[in-house]
Motif scaffolding. Structure first.
Motif, PDB file in Angstrom:
ATOM      1  N   GLY A 130      -0.548  -1.491   7.938  1.00 37.51           N
ATOM      2  CA  GLY A 130      -0.070  -2.639   7.245  1.00 37.51           C
ATOM      3  C   GLY A 130       0.418  -2.476   5.616  1.00 37.51           C
ATOM      4  O   GLY A 130       1.325  -3.012   5.256  1.00 37.51           O
ATOM      5  N   TRP A 131      -0.238  -1.779   4.803  1.00 35.72           N
ATOM      6  CA  TRP A 131      -0.015  -1.465   3.548  1.00 35.72           C
ATOM      7  C   TRP A 131       1.290  -0.928   3.254  1.00 35.72           C
ATOM      8  O   TRP A 131       2.025  -1.166   2.384  1.00 35.72           O
ATOM      9  CB  TRP A 131      -1.153  -0.491   3.080  1.00 35.72           C
ATOM     10  N   ILE A 132       1.503   0.131   4.419  1.00 33.75           N
ATOM     11  CA  ILE A 132       2.990   0.783   4.299  1.00 33.75           C
ATOM     12  C   ILE A 132       4.277  -0.198   4.508  1.00 33.75           C
ATOM     13  O   ILE A 132       5.101  -0.306   3.741  1.00 33.75           O
ATOM     14  CB  ILE A 132       2.884   1.958   5.437  1.00 33.75           C
ATOM     15  N   VAL A 133       3.911  -1.227   5.492  1.00 36.05           N
ATOM     16  CA  VAL A 133       5.015  -2.223   5.701  1.00 36.05           C
ATOM     17  C   VAL A 133       5.118  -2.944   4.450  1.00 36.05           C
ATOM     18  O   VAL A 133       6.240  -3.419   4.107  1.00 36.05           O
ATOM     19  CB  VAL A 133       4.189  -3.121   6.785  1.00 36.05           C
ATOM     20  N   VAL A 134       3.997  -3.413   3.810  1.00 30.54           N
ATOM     21  CA  VAL A 134       3.995  -4.273   2.527  1.00 30.54           C
ATOM     22  C   VAL A 134       4.798  -3.588   1.344  1.00 30.54           C
ATOM     23  O   VAL A 134       5.659  -3.922   0.868  1.00 30.54           O
ATOM     24  CB  VAL A 134       2.630  -4.647   2.100  1.00 30.54           C
ATOM     25  N   ARG A 142      -7.333   1.588  -2.635  1.00 29.41           N
ATOM     26  CA  ARG A 142      -6.974   1.244  -1.502  1.00 29.41           C
ATOM     27  C   ARG A 142      -7.355   2.431  -0.403  1.00 29.41           C
ATOM     28  O   ARG A 142      -7.699   2.094   0.602  1.00 29.41           O
ATOM     29  CB  ARG A 142      -5.600   1.104  -1.296  1.00 29.41           C
ATOM     30  N   ALA A 143      -7.062   3.660  -0.675  1.00 30.43           N
ATOM     31  CA  ALA A 143      -7.163   4.716   0.234  1.00 30.43           C
ATOM     32  C   ALA A 143      -8.970   4.839   0.512  1.00 30.43           C
ATOM     33  O   ALA A 143      -9.351   5.078   1.593  1.00 30.43           O
ATOM     34  CB  ALA A 143      -6.870   6.036  -0.382  1.00 30.43           C
ATOM     35  N   ASP A 144      -9.703   4.801  -0.377  1.00 30.45           N
ATOM     36  CA  ASP A 144     -10.956   4.641  -0.073  1.00 30.45           C
ATOM     37  C   ASP A 144     -11.749   3.762   0.647  1.00 30.45           C
ATOM     38  O   ASP A 144     -12.545   3.834   1.625  1.00 30.45           O
ATOM     39  CB  ASP A 144     -11.813   4.673  -1.458  1.00 30.45           C
ATOM     40  N   ILE A 145     -11.143   2.634   0.521  1.00 25.78           N
ATOM     41  CA  ILE A 145     -11.593   1.268   1.516  1.00 25.78           C
ATOM     42  C   ILE A 145     -10.982   1.682   2.620  1.00 25.78           C
ATOM     43  O   ILE A 145     -11.811   1.491   3.800  1.00 25.78           O
ATOM     44  CB  ILE A 145     -10.915   0.076   0.942  1.00 25.78           C
ATOM     45  N   GLY A 146      -9.849   2.129   3.065  1.00 27.93           N
ATOM     46  CA  GLY A 146      -9.555   2.578   4.350  1.00 27.93           C
ATOM     47  C   GLY A 146     -10.146   3.695   5.076  1.00 27.93           C
ATOM     48  O   GLY A 146     -10.615   3.426   6.133  1.00 27.93           O
ATOM     49  N   TRP A 206      -1.473 -11.286   3.916  1.00 30.40           N
ATOM     50  CA  TRP A 206      -2.182 -10.285   4.568  1.00 30.40           C
ATOM     51  C   TRP A 206      -3.045  -9.535   3.514  1.00 30.40           C
ATOM     52  O   TRP A 206      -4.376  -9.474   3.730  1.00 30.40           O
ATOM     53  CB  TRP A 206      -1.080  -9.163   5.190  1.00 30.40           C
ATOM     54  N   VAL A 207      -2.614  -9.065   2.299  1.00 27.25           N
ATOM     55  CA  VAL A 207      -3.401  -8.768   1.487  1.00 27.25           C
ATOM     56  C   VAL A 207      -4.560  -9.674   1.009  1.00 27.25           C
ATOM     57  O   VAL A 207      -5.805  -9.200   0.865  1.00 27.25           O
ATOM     58  CB  VAL A 207      -2.710  -8.124   0.271  1.00 27.25           C
ATOM     59  N   LEU A 208      -4.338 -10.885   0.693  1.00 31.04           N
ATOM     60  CA  LEU A 208      -5.317 -12.030   0.389  1.00 31.04           C
ATOM     61  C   LEU A 208      -6.356 -11.809   1.358  1.00 31.04           C
ATOM     62  O   LEU A 208      -7.520 -11.819   1.037  1.00 31.04           O
ATOM     63  CB  LEU A 208      -4.693 -13.189   0.076  1.00 31.04           C
ATOM     64  N   PHE A 209      -5.991 -12.081   2.765  1.00 30.56           N
ATOM     65  CA  PHE A 209      -6.882 -12.086   3.736  1.00 30.56           C
ATOM     66  C   PHE A 209      -7.876 -10.912   3.761  1.00 30.56           C
ATOM     67  O   PHE A 209      -9.352 -11.096   3.981  1.00 30.56           O
ATOM     68  CB  PHE A 209      -6.333 -12.379   5.207  1.00 30.56           C
ATOM     69  N   THR A 210      -7.478  -9.757   3.476  1.00 31.48           N
ATOM     70  CA  THR A 210      -8.043  -8.663   3.713  1.00 31.48           C
ATOM     71  C   THR A 210      -9.064  -8.440   2.362  1.00 31.48           C
ATOM     72  O   THR A 210     -10.278  -8.098   2.745  1.00 31.48           O
ATOM     73  CB  THR A 210      -7.087  -7.303   3.622  1.00 31.48           C
ATOM     74  N   LEU A 211      -8.599  -8.918   1.028  1.00 29.42           N
ATOM     75  CA  LEU A 211      -9.369  -8.776   0.186  1.00 29.42           C
ATOM     76  C   LEU A 211     -10.810  -9.619   0.140  1.00 29.42           C
ATOM     77  O   LEU A 211     -12.038  -9.363   0.201  1.00 29.42           O
ATOM     78  CB  LEU A 211      -8.684  -9.347  -1.137  1.00 29.42           C
ATOM     79  N   MET A 255      -0.961   0.304  -4.628  1.00 24.79           N
ATOM     80  CA  MET A 255      -1.398   1.115  -3.105  1.00 24.79           C
ATOM     81  C   MET A 255      -1.853   2.538  -3.527  1.00 24.79           C
ATOM     82  O   MET A 255      -2.611   3.173  -2.916  1.00 24.79           O
ATOM     83  CB  MET A 255      -0.188   1.115  -2.177  1.00 24.79           C
ATOM     84  N   PHE A 256      -1.403   3.263  -4.684  1.00 26.83           N
ATOM     85  CA  PHE A 256      -1.786   4.538  -5.105  1.00 26.83           C
ATOM     86  C   PHE A 256      -2.520   4.609  -6.154  1.00 26.83           C
ATOM     87  O   PHE A 256      -3.020   5.737  -6.457  1.00 26.83           O
ATOM     88  CB  PHE A 256      -0.360   5.321  -5.149  1.00 26.83           C
TER      89      PHE A 256
END
Length: 239
Positions: A164-168, A138-142, A198-203, A123-124
């Protein structure tokens, strides 16, 4: 009959009482080994202490006077029965420390820690798409998704990069608490499993080819999945 000896006092008034081989005597002893007399009549209907199967019955003998009574052995705890313990009776084993339980707790914590650290890195610190100077995290994509109002992304991906990434991430870290708060086991494992999907779907929503994905994307998938396994195998820590 049992041999003449000191036994736990069947009356419960003293720690030990002397049995002369035929009957209980007035000779008693306390926890400190001091001897005295307590002429409490013994109920004749109560059987004398049973001798061990292999012991030969000794000849009857008179109760020794207080100054000649053999010194009492280390005082056992008082018992509320009239018969002394059988000679050779096995002593209850002291429960052994649950080493296997501690090993299980340690294994769950280690696996959960690996999952939490992997999720933090994904995430970071790690890139999700591309390599070299053209890689993005991740931040650039967001930021890219939020900057294109008409971008062709599903709401599931948009929600992931918004919160969602915070929840994960929180779920992966919470897996470390499962040994100490067992009630968190199933909720944390479930949220981590959902986060993995969720991460897989997003990717696959933000890329056209798997070849575009960098190491950070796969670590983002593996992190919550490993944390879910750690939560499931964790055992309650010893209190």
């Amino acid at each position: 009959m049992s041999a003449a000896n000191w036994y736990p006092d069947p009356t419960g008034r003293h720690v030990q009482r002397y049995f002369d081989g035929q009957r209980w005597t007035p000779h008693v002893a306390g926890a400190d080994g001091g001897q005295s007399q307590d002429p409490v009549p013994v109920d004749p209907s109560v059987p004398a202490p049973a001798a061990p199967p292999t012991a030969a019955a000794p000849a009857p003998q008179q109760a020794p006077p207080p100054q000649q009574a053999p010194p009492p052995q280390q005082a056992p705890p008082p018992q509320q029965n009239w018969s002394p313990p059988q000679q050779g009776q096995a002593t209850p084993a002291t429960p052994a420390a649950s080493g296997s339980s501690n090993i299980a707790v340690g294994a769950g914590l280690i696996v959960s820690a690996v999952g939490a650290i992997a999720t933090l890195l994904a995430m970071f610190a790690l890139d999700w798409i591309g390599d070299g100077p053209f890689s993005i995290d991740r931040a650039d994509i967001g930021d890219a998704i939020s900057g294109f109002a008409e971008a062709d992304f599903t709401v599931v991906s948009e929600l992931f990069f918004s919160f969602g990434w915070i929840v994960v991430l929180v779920a992966a870290i919470a897996a470390l608490l499962v040994p100490f708060v067992p009630a968190l086991k199933l909720p944390v494992a479930l949220v981590c499993a959902i986060g993995t999907a969720w991460v897989l779907f997003t990717l696959f929503d933000i890329t056209e080819s798997v070849d575009e994905l960098a190491i950070g994307a796969w670590v983002a998938v593996a992190g919550p999945a490993v944390a879910a396994v750690g939560a499931l195998i964790s055992k309650p820590a010893s209190r």
